[in-house]
Design an enzyme around this catalytic site. Sequence first.
Site, PDB file in Angstrom:
ATOM      1  N   TYR A  45       0.653  -0.950   0.007  1.00  0.00           N
ATOM      2  CA  TYR A  45      -0.020  -0.069  -0.103  1.00  0.00           C
ATOM      3  C   TYR A  45       0.611   1.148   0.210  1.00  0.00           C
ATOM      4  O   TYR A  45       1.677   1.756   0.751  1.00  0.00           O
ATOM      5  CB  TYR A  45      -1.021   0.002   1.309  1.00  0.00           C
ATOM      6  CG  TYR A  45      -2.734  -0.176   0.997  1.00  0.00           C
ATOM      7  CD1 TYR A  45      -3.326   0.706  -0.188  1.00  0.00           C
ATOM      8  CD2 TYR A  45      -3.287  -0.921   1.341  1.00  0.00           C
ATOM      9  CE1 TYR A  45      -4.428   0.685  -0.511  1.00  0.00           C
ATOM     10  CE2 TYR A  45      -4.334  -0.982   0.700  1.00  0.00           C
ATOM     11  CZ  TYR A  45      -4.747  -0.571  -0.242  1.00  0.00           C
ATOM     12  OH  TYR A  45      -6.451  -0.454  -0.408  1.00  0.00           O
ATOM     13  N   GLU A  47      -0.527   4.531  -0.616  1.00  0.00           N
ATOM     14  CA  GLU A  47      -1.563   5.764  -0.823  1.00  0.00           C
ATOM     15  C   GLU A  47      -0.232   7.021  -0.303  1.00  0.00           C
ATOM     16  O   GLU A  47       0.089   7.278   0.167  1.00  0.00           O
ATOM     17  CB  GLU A  47      -2.003   5.738   0.008  1.00  0.00           C
ATOM     18  CG  GLU A  47      -3.576   5.098  -0.533  1.00  0.00           C
ATOM     19  CD  GLU A  47      -4.996   5.383   0.860  1.00  0.00           C
ATOM     20  OE1 GLU A  47      -4.688   6.223   1.628  1.00  0.00           O
ATOM     21  OE2 GLU A  47      -5.801   4.326   0.608  1.00  0.00           O
ATOM     22  N   ASP A 190      -6.124  13.571 -25.390  1.00  0.00           N
ATOM     23  CA  ASP A 190      -5.747  12.378 -24.798  1.00  0.00           C
ATOM     24  C   ASP A 190      -5.143  11.484 -25.869  1.00  0.00           C
ATOM     25  O   ASP A 190      -5.710  10.522 -27.434  1.00  0.00           O
ATOM     26  CB  ASP A 190      -7.379  12.093 -25.090  1.00  0.00           C
ATOM     27  CG  ASP A 190      -7.236  10.373 -24.490  1.00  0.00           C
ATOM     28  OD1 ASP A 190      -6.421   9.799 -24.334  1.00  0.00           O
ATOM     29  OD2 ASP A 190      -8.260  10.429 -23.711  1.00  0.00           O
ATOM     30  N   THR A 216      -3.680   6.228 -22.048  1.00  0.00           N
ATOM     31  CA  THR A 216      -3.485   4.365 -21.951  1.00  0.00           C
ATOM     32  C   THR A 216      -1.750   3.948 -22.068  1.00  0.00           C
ATOM     33  O   THR A 216      -1.404   4.715 -22.412  1.00  0.00           O
ATOM     34  CB  THR A 216      -4.131   4.382 -22.352  1.00  0.00           C
ATOM     35  OG1 THR A 216      -4.437   4.246 -23.836  1.00  0.00           O
ATOM     36  CG2 THR A 216      -5.798   4.385 -22.218  1.00  0.00           C
ATOM     37  N   LYS A 219      -1.923   0.757 -25.291  1.00  0.00           N
ATOM     38  CA  LYS A 219      -1.931   0.443 -26.385  1.00  0.00           C
ATOM     39  C   LYS A 219      -0.948   0.584 -27.363  1.00  0.00           C
ATOM     40  O   LYS A 219      -0.387  -1.007 -27.369  1.00  0.00           O
ATOM     41  CB  LYS A 219      -3.553   1.388 -26.620  1.00  0.00           C
ATOM     42  CG  LYS A 219      -4.620   1.415 -26.159  1.00  0.00           C
ATOM     43  CD  LYS A 219      -5.541   2.374 -26.576  1.00  0.00           C
ATOM     44  CE  LYS A 219      -7.014   2.312 -25.872  1.00  0.00           C
ATOM     45  NZ  LYS A 219      -7.318   2.523 -25.006  1.00  0.00           N
ATOM     46  N   ARG A 225      -1.988  -2.573 -19.039  1.00  0.00           N
ATOM     47  CA  ARG A 225      -3.842  -1.752 -18.230  1.00  0.00           C
ATOM     48  C   ARG A 225      -2.825   0.248 -17.640  1.00  0.00           C
ATOM     49  O   ARG A 225      -2.292  -0.981 -16.343  1.00  0.00           O
ATOM     50  CB  ARG A 225      -4.318  -2.044 -18.247  1.00  0.00           C
ATOM     51  CG  ARG A 225      -4.980  -2.794 -18.853  1.00  0.00           C
ATOM     52  CD  ARG A 225      -6.100  -4.133 -19.015  1.00  0.00           C
ATOM     53  NE  ARG A 225      -6.408  -4.499 -19.925  1.00  0.00           N
ATOM     54  CZ  ARG A 225      -7.043  -3.791 -21.259  1.00  0.00           C
ATOM     55  NH1 ARG A 225      -6.923  -2.755 -21.079  1.00  0.00           N
ATOM     56  NH2 ARG A 225      -6.716  -4.212 -22.667  1.00  0.00           N
TER      57      ARG A 225
HETATM   58  C1  LIG Z   1      -8.434   8.238 -26.608  1.00  0.00           C
HETATM   59  C2  LIG Z   1      -8.942   6.994 -25.636  1.00  0.00           C
HETATM   60  N1  LIG Z   1      -9.279   7.845 -23.982  1.00  0.00           N
HETATM   61  C3  LIG Z   1      -9.490   6.715 -22.814  1.00  0.00           C
HETATM   62  C4  LIG Z   1      -9.734   5.854 -23.442  1.00  0.00           C
HETATM   63  C5  LIG Z   1     -10.013   4.904 -22.051  1.00  0.00           C
HETATM   64  O1  LIG Z   1      -9.174   3.226 -21.773  1.00  0.00           O
HETATM   65  P1  LIG Z   1      -9.422   2.589 -20.331  1.00  0.00           P
HETATM   66  O2  LIG Z   1     -10.479   1.784 -21.042  1.00  0.00           O
HETATM   67  O3  LIG Z   1      -7.883   1.705 -20.172  1.00  0.00           O
HETATM   68  O4  LIG Z   1     -10.458   3.420 -19.258  1.00  0.00           O
HETATM   69  C6  LIG Z   1      -9.677   4.971 -24.961  1.00  0.00           C
HETATM   70  C7  LIG Z   1     -10.074   3.664 -24.972  1.00  0.00           C
HETATM   71  O5  LIG Z   1      -9.921   2.810 -24.853  1.00  0.00           O
HETATM   72  C8  LIG Z   1      -9.266   5.674 -25.667  1.00  0.00           C
HETATM   73  O6  LIG Z   1      -8.971   5.202 -26.614  1.00  0.00           O
END
Ligand SMILES: Cc1ncc(COP(=O)(O)O)c(C=O)c1O
Length: 428
Positions: A45, A47, A190, A216, A219, A225
Site C-alpha cells: 500500500y 497512498e 488524449d 493509456t 495500446k 493496462r
Molecule cells: C482515447 C481514449 N481515451 C481513454 C480510453 C479509456 O481507457 P481505459 O479503457 O483504460 O479506461 C480509451 C480506451 O479505449 C481511449 O481510446
Amino acid sequence: MANKVFELITEEAKRQSEGLEMIPSENYVSENVLKALGSILTNKYSEGFPGRRYYGGNEVIDKIENYAADLAKKLFKVPVVLVQSYSGSPANFALTMAVCKPGETVMGLSLSSGGHLTHGANLSFSSIFYNAVNYNVGTDWKIDFDELERLAKKHKPKLIWAGTTAYPFKLDYKRYADIADRVGATLVADISHVAGLIVGGVHSSPVDYVDIITTTTHKTLRGPRGAMIMVTEKGLKKDAEIKSKIEKAIIPGLQGGPHNNQTASIAVALEEASSDKFKQYAAQVVKNAQILAAELGSVSETHLILLPLVSYGYGMGYQAQYALEVAGITVNKNTIPAEPVSPFYPSGIRLGTPALTSRGMKEKEMIQIAKWIKQALEEIRGYDIPAEKEKRLEFLKEYKEKIHSNNNLLSIQKEIKEFTKRYPVPGI
Ligand SMILES: Cc1ncc(COP(=O)(O)O)c(C=O)c1O
C-alpha cells in the site's frame, strides 16, 4: 480451485496465438512487462506520492514511481508526469476534476465521430457531472474545425479534448491550439491510441501545443493496462498549480492506493519504448495499416482503419465482427460518421495493426490478411439487419447459428491457425 483459472488462461493464450488480433486498442506486451505486472509489488500500500506517503515501507516504491515518471518525462519531453491513474477513463476523470468545477463545460469529439466516452459522451461522467458539448467530423470523415471553432466561441468551454478512439487520420494539434487559446480553454490531448506512434516518431507530438496530455499505456505503447497524465511547459505556464490539482484529483479525489506492480510494469514498457527497435516497430505499425487499408479500399495515417460496410448491406457491423471471429480474425464493430443505423447495430468495423506487428508481421502478411478479410466479408451478404427493431435480436441469433458452421469461414480459420504458427506471440 486455482487450477481452473490457469486452465482458462491457457485457453485464452491459445486464442490469442491462433488467431489474428486486430482490435486497434490492443497489443501484446513483452515477457518483462508481464513479469513486473505479476510481481510482489502488488502486496504494498502506498497512498500518496513519492516522499509523501500515508504508509511506511515505501522507500523502494518511491524509487520505482520516480523512475517511471522520469522515463516518461524524457520520452515525451514534458516536465511533469503522474503515473498512478488506474486506467485511461479514471485518468480522464481525474484530469477533468482538476481543470473543471462540476457543471462547467467540456468539449470533445462525439462518439459517433470517433471520440471517446470520457470526452463528453452520454451516460459518461463527462456528461453527467459536466456540461458536455460535442464536435464532429465532416463528410470527409476529418475533424470539422469550423464547427469546433463555432461551438467553442458559443459555449466557451473550460476544457477541450483533442483525442480520438476510432479515427484513422493524424490530428492537427496546432489548429486545436489556435481555437483553444482564442477562447481561453485548457487544451488536453488524449493520445491513448497514438502514444506509441508519437514516441516512435511517426505521429506528430502535441507537446508544443497543448496544456496537458493523458494517455493509456496499453495500446500502441505496449505496456500494461494503466495511464499517465502529463503537463507540458505551456500548461505549467498557464497554471503553476496544475500538478497539485491533478494529484489531489487522483487521491483523495478519485482513487486510493496506487497499483505499484502496474507502475513498475509501465516503467518496463517505457524502457522498451526508448529503444531504436521500438521506433522501427512504430514505423512498421503505420506501414502495415496503410497497406491493409489500401487493400481493403480504405485509408489510414495511423495504426487504425475504420471500414464502412455499407456496400455489403444495411447495418452489417455486428455480422462482420462475428463472421470474422469465426474465421479467426478479431475486430470490433463500430459506428461510422453519420451512422445510418445505430450504435448497437453499426455500419462499420474498426481494425488495426499494433498487435500483428508485435508478432513480426509486415507488408506481405498484410496483403494475405486483407484477402482473408475480404473473403470472410463475402459471407455476410444478404444478412442485412432487419429495419424493424423488435426483429433484430431473433435475427442475430439465427444468423450466428448459421455462420458458426459456415464452411468457407471455417476453412479460413484453418489457414489462419497454420499461418499464425510462424509468428510467435511475445510473452506467451
Ligand atoms: C482515447 C481514449 N481515451 C481513454 C480510453 C479509456 O481507457 P481505459 O479503457 O483504460 O479506461 C480509451 C480506451 O479505449 C481511449 O481510446
